[in-house]
Design a protein around this motif. Structure first.
Motif, PDB file in Angstrom:
ATOM      1  N   ASN A 194       0.877  -1.253  -0.153  1.00  0.00           N
ATOM      2  CA  ASN A 194       0.167   0.069   0.077  1.00  0.00           C
ATOM      3  C   ASN A 194       0.742   1.325  -0.049  1.00  0.00           C
ATOM      4  O   ASN A 194       1.770   1.553   0.787  1.00  0.00           O
ATOM      5  N   PRO A 195       0.576   2.142  -0.862  1.00  0.00           N
ATOM      6  CA  PRO A 195       1.789   3.177  -1.146  1.00  0.00           C
ATOM      7  C   PRO A 195       1.394   4.296   0.290  1.00  0.00           C
ATOM      8  O   PRO A 195       2.543   5.027   0.484  1.00  0.00           O
ATOM      9  N   GLU A 242      -5.577   8.775   0.717  1.00  0.00           N
ATOM     10  CA  GLU A 242      -5.340   7.720  -0.203  1.00  0.00           C
ATOM     11  C   GLU A 242      -5.285   6.396   0.653  1.00  0.00           C
ATOM     12  O   GLU A 242      -5.736   5.252   0.081  1.00  0.00           O
ATOM     13  N   ARG A 243      -5.010   6.312   1.688  1.00  0.00           N
ATOM     14  CA  ARG A 243      -5.207   5.268   2.662  1.00  0.00           C
ATOM     15  C   ARG A 243      -6.516   4.568   2.667  1.00  0.00           C
ATOM     16  O   ARG A 243      -6.915   3.521   2.602  1.00  0.00           O
ATOM     17  N   TYR A 256      -7.938   1.103   1.269  1.00  0.00           N
ATOM     18  CA  TYR A 256      -8.365   0.122   2.312  1.00  0.00           C
ATOM     19  C   TYR A 256      -9.810  -0.297   2.188  1.00  0.00           C
ATOM     20  O   TYR A 256     -10.461  -1.276   2.153  1.00  0.00           O
ATOM     21  N   ALA A 257     -10.499   1.029   1.969  1.00  0.00           N
ATOM     22  CA  ALA A 257     -12.162   0.721   1.683  1.00  0.00           C
ATOM     23  C   ALA A 257     -12.609   0.423   0.408  1.00  0.00           C
ATOM     24  O   ALA A 257     -13.818  -0.125   0.015  1.00  0.00           O
ATOM     25  N   GLU A 258     -11.502   0.498  -0.479  1.00  0.00           N
ATOM     26  CA  GLU A 258     -11.901   0.165  -1.991  1.00  0.00           C
ATOM     27  C   GLU A 258     -13.057   1.028  -2.587  1.00  0.00           C
ATOM     28  O   GLU A 258     -14.095   0.591  -3.131  1.00  0.00           O
ATOM     29  N   ILE A 259     -12.966   2.449  -2.213  1.00  0.00           N
ATOM     30  CA  ILE A 259     -13.869   3.334  -2.877  1.00  0.00           C
ATOM     31  C   ILE A 259     -13.309   4.358  -3.576  1.00  0.00           C
ATOM     32  O   ILE A 259     -11.891   4.437  -3.896  1.00  0.00           O
ATOM     33  N   GLN A 296      -8.900   0.529   9.517  1.00  0.00           N
ATOM     34  CA  GLN A 296      -8.283  -0.294  10.608  1.00  0.00           C
ATOM     35  C   GLN A 296      -7.484   0.096  11.688  1.00  0.00           C
ATOM     36  O   GLN A 296      -6.506  -0.500  12.269  1.00  0.00           O
ATOM     37  N   PHE A 297      -7.867   1.565  12.065  1.00  0.00           N
ATOM     38  CA  PHE A 297      -7.146   2.338  13.182  1.00  0.00           C
ATOM     39  C   PHE A 297      -5.619   2.313  12.783  1.00  0.00           C
ATOM     40  O   PHE A 297      -4.923   2.617  13.729  1.00  0.00           O
TER      41      PHE A 297
END
Length: 290
Positions: free
Chosen positions: A9-10, A146-147, A151-154, A210-211
């Motif tokens: 993940n960048p 961007e995270r 993570y959420a794929e949105i 994911q905190f």
């Protein structure tokens, strides 16, 4: 076939390329190609280059970025994310149609068009002032954004960009800048938003991350220099001035302070990591500056 789930993940890995360049480079190339074919003159050259006798610097460094320039670059990155998005995937908690930021009726046509960069900048500038966001906090805002998208794929799109940006700024102000900013403070700016709505959105944002709110300095530096490249590619006005004796002394003092802090961290890490048996023999070579 490469498993995308195995790719770093960048926003977490310092060597993984950020999403930003892939979103902006297409537009940059098109602008250059259009100017070439239409014989558009670049006009008066405003960018200054260093020589043997003169060094030109701006007032932005990776440890102390310029606030106005950084916010302008960060909002330009958001603009490209929206414009060159892959789809319109979203979640209800970020949908402004379901959770409006104003009581005024917003026509459906508003959500069918991508916002302009200047509109995004005005919105972020207002929020960042209320949240007392620092320049490096603005860089971390983009990291969180961007995270979240990864993570959420949105996707960030006209229906959700305001609430996603709002959530990212809140987290950056609280966890990176370590400021005692309460959601009720932002409600003074967004007067039609309830504290309960802000708290719920922040909770969902953290859960989708994911905190994982840690941002290593190597990741921060990568995003900072990507934003610098974005400013250069889009000819954003950055003021360059000749390096004076006083400025050189200030930079030297800052460098010495950062070096002292780094040495303190190294000593603490060495005390934690090495026993008395293997500590003997560790040597550090002095850097030679020419």
């Amino acid at each position: 076939m490469i498993d995308l789930a195995l790719e770093p993940n960048p926003s977490d890995h310092p060597r993984a390329s950020t999403i930003l360049p892939s979103k902006s480079q297409t537009d940059v190339r098109e602008k250059r190609r259009s100017n070439h074919f239409n014989h558009v003159s670049p006009g008066q050259l405003t960018k200054k280059y260093s020589s043997c006798s003169t060094i030109f610097l701006d007032d932005s460094t990776v440890s102390q970025p310029n606030l106005r320039t950084t916010v302008k670059c960060m909002t330009l990155a958001i603009y490209y994310h929206i414009k060159n998005r892959d789809a319109d995937r979203s979640l209800d908690i970020f949908d402004e149609r379901l959770h409006p930021l104003t009581r005024e009726k917003i026509p459906e046509e508003y959500f069918e068009h991508d916002p302009e960069h200047k509109f995004i900048y005005r919105f972020v500038h207002t929020l960042s002032s209320a949240a007392q966001l620092t320049a490096d906090g603005a860089v971390v805002t983009l990291v969180y954004l961007e995270r979240l998208l990864t993570y959420a794929e949105i996707d960030i799109c006209p229906t959700n960009w305001k609430r996603i940006v709002l959530g990212a700024i809140l987290l950056a102000s609280k966890f990176w800048d370590d400021r005692a900013v309460w959601n009720v403070d932002d409600c003074q700016i967004l007067k039609d938003v309830t504290v309960e709505d802000m708290n719920e959105m922040e909770r969902h944002f953290l859960e989708l991350l994911q905190f994982d709110i840690n941002v290593p300095f190597s990741v921060y530096a990568k995003y900072y220099f990507d934003l610098r490249s974005l400013a250069d590619d889009n000819n954003l006005n950055v003021l360059f001035t000749p390096l004076s004796k006083e400025r050189a002394q200030d930079l030297e003092a800052i460098s010495r302070l950062c070096d002292d802090k780094y040495k303190d961290v190294c000593r603490a890490a060495m005390r934690r990591s090495f026993s008395a048996d293997n500590f003997f023999g560790i040597r550090r070579s002095n850097a030679i500056l020419s």
